[in-house]
Design a protein around this motif. Structure first.
Motif, PDB file in Angstrom:
ATOM      1  N   PHE A 158      36.076  33.591 -50.414  1.00  0.00           N
ATOM      2  CA  PHE A 158      37.321  33.588 -51.177  1.00  0.00           C
ATOM      3  C   PHE A 158      37.972  34.968 -51.132  1.00  0.00           C
ATOM      4  O   PHE A 158      37.290  35.988 -51.171  1.00  0.00           O
ATOM      5  N   CYS A 159      39.289  34.982 -51.078  1.00  0.00           N
ATOM      6  CA  CYS A 159      40.019  36.250 -51.030  1.00  0.00           C
ATOM      7  C   CYS A 159      40.100  36.923 -52.393  1.00  0.00           C
ATOM      8  O   CYS A 159      40.217  38.152 -52.473  1.00  0.00           O
ATOM      9  N   ARG A 160      40.058  36.141 -53.462  1.00  0.00           N
ATOM     10  CA  ARG A 160      40.152  36.679 -54.812  1.00  0.00           C
ATOM     11  C   ARG A 160      39.053  36.059 -55.669  1.00  0.00           C
ATOM     12  O   ARG A 160      38.501  35.017 -55.310  1.00  0.00           O
ATOM     13  N   PRO A 161      38.718  36.684 -56.814  1.00  0.00           N
ATOM     14  CA  PRO A 161      37.753  36.054 -57.724  1.00  0.00           C
ATOM     15  C   PRO A 161      38.239  34.661 -58.128  1.00  0.00           C
ATOM     16  O   PRO A 161      39.437  34.425 -58.286  1.00  0.00           O
ATOM     17  N   GLN A 162      37.316  33.727 -58.296  1.00  0.00           N
ATOM     18  CA  GLN A 162      37.699  32.341 -58.516  1.00  0.00           C
ATOM     19  C   GLN A 162      38.313  32.068 -59.880  1.00  0.00           C
ATOM     20  O   GLN A 162      38.811  30.971 -60.122  1.00  0.00           O
ATOM     21  N   ASN A 163      38.285  33.051 -60.796  1.00  0.00           N
ATOM     22  CA  ASN A 163      38.963  32.844 -62.074  1.00  0.00           C
ATOM     23  C   ASN A 163      40.415  33.314 -62.038  1.00  0.00           C
ATOM     24  O   ASN A 163      41.088  33.321 -63.060  1.00  0.00           O
ATOM     25  N   ASN A 164      40.924  33.691 -60.856  1.00  0.00           N
ATOM     26  CA  ASN A 164      42.344  34.032 -60.731  1.00  0.00           C
ATOM     27  C   ASN A 164      43.192  32.767 -60.709  1.00  0.00           C
ATOM     28  O   ASN A 164      42.703  31.675 -60.417  1.00  0.00           O
ATOM     29  N   ASN A 165      44.483  32.933 -60.973  1.00  0.00           N
ATOM     30  CA  ASN A 165      45.360  31.764 -61.026  1.00  0.00           C
ATOM     31  C   ASN A 165      45.824  31.305 -59.645  1.00  0.00           C
ATOM     32  O   ASN A 165      46.473  30.280 -59.524  1.00  0.00           O
TER      33      ASN A 165
ATOM     34  N   GLY B 215      33.979  31.668 -61.546  1.00  0.00           N
ATOM     35  CA  GLY B 215      35.240  30.992 -61.813  1.00  0.00           C
ATOM     36  C   GLY B 215      35.161  30.042 -62.994  1.00  0.00           C
ATOM     37  O   GLY B 215      34.128  29.856 -63.632  1.00  0.00           O
ATOM     38  N   ASP B 216      36.288  29.404 -63.264  1.00  0.00           N
ATOM     39  CA  ASP B 216      36.453  28.542 -64.416  1.00  0.00           C
ATOM     40  C   ASP B 216      36.210  27.093 -63.997  1.00  0.00           C
ATOM     41  O   ASP B 216      37.065  26.457 -63.399  1.00  0.00           O
ATOM     42  N   ARG B 217      35.010  26.556 -64.302  1.00  0.00           N
ATOM     43  CA  ARG B 217      34.679  25.177 -63.961  1.00  0.00           C
ATOM     44  C   ARG B 217      34.680  24.353 -65.238  1.00  0.00           C
ATOM     45  O   ARG B 217      33.806  24.494 -66.092  1.00  0.00           O
TER      46      ARG B 217
END
Length: 237
Positions: A162-169, A25-27
């Motif tokens: 998580f249900c979706r990849p953490q870089n999703n909106n 994800g986007d940290r």
């Protein structure tokens, strides 16, 4: 309840195996403000204000600082230091946590320090570690033979899916742990957490969360102890 716990532990490696890209994800540097409504059978109804800062200084080290002010007359501060090591999928990290809670309503303090090892990627984050606790009564006579109450060893664990990849909106997560942002409970005291976020734009994120804290989970007589609901926003630089 045992079936749910077993299912989540089975899901974690399956989700990791199915990931098709590295990372988690986007940290970015960010500031978070959250408002909470909370209730438990000891403190009753109360509200909390949370302030959090994420400081990813470089790809191999990040730090988090957190403060919580509660109308229950309880005040918490947290520092987390996290060296990171990139893997072909996701990353491994070593986490050092220092928690301080001033329980002014009971004139006592709670200090905990933890060391853990974890793995995280887009769909899962897992941490295992140990922590120690020191409890101090503010009314203690410093010239007496009374001593601090010390719990030298407790196990720390956290599993979040998580249900979706953490870089999703937007995303939805489920977590089982004995720690959260501001408290470390004994190893048999489970916390169940549901979280969600939605990115309004490049910088602003809305956050939602709920937590349930039962007692007696490992004694076959689980009862409700408390619950927390929170919402707020994050600004990412």
């Amino acid at each position: 309840m045992k079936k749910i716990i077993v299912l989540l532990f089975i899901m974690c490696p399956l989700l990791a195996w199915g990931a098709n890209q590295p990372g988690f994800g986007d940290r970015r540097y960010s500031l978070t403000a959250m408002g909470e409504y909370s209730y438990n059978t000891v403190w009753g109804h109360h509200g909390n204000l949370d302030m959090q800062a994420l400081l990813p200084f470089n790809p191999h080290f990040e730090m988090e600082a957190k403060v919580q002010l509660s109308t229950a007359n309880v005040y918490s501060g947290v520092l987390q230091f996290r060296p990171k090591f990139e893997l072909p999928v996701g990353e491994m990290f070593i986490e050092t946590d220092i928690y301080y809670r001033a329980i002014a309503r009971n004139r006592m303090s709670d200090i905990t320090a933890a060391l853990g090892v974890g793995y995280r990627m887009d769909y899962v984050s897992v941490t295992l570690g140990v922590f120690g606790r020191v409890l101090n009564d503010w009314n203690r006579d410093w010239h007496s033979n009374d001593s601090y109450m010390v719990e030298p060893f407790n196990m720390l664990y956290r599993v979040e899916v998580f249900c979706r990849p953490q870089n999703n909106n937007w995303n939805l997560s489920f977590m089982i742990s004995n720690v959260d942002d501001y408290q470390m409970e004994r190893m048999w005291q489970l916390l169940f957490h549901v979280g969600a976020w939605y990115d309004v734009n490049e910088h602003w994120r809305l956050n939602f969360g709920a937590q349930c804290k039962p007692t007696g989970m490992f004694h076959l007589n689980a009862e409700f102890y408390g619950a927390t609901f929170r919402t707020g926003f994050t600004y990412r630089f």
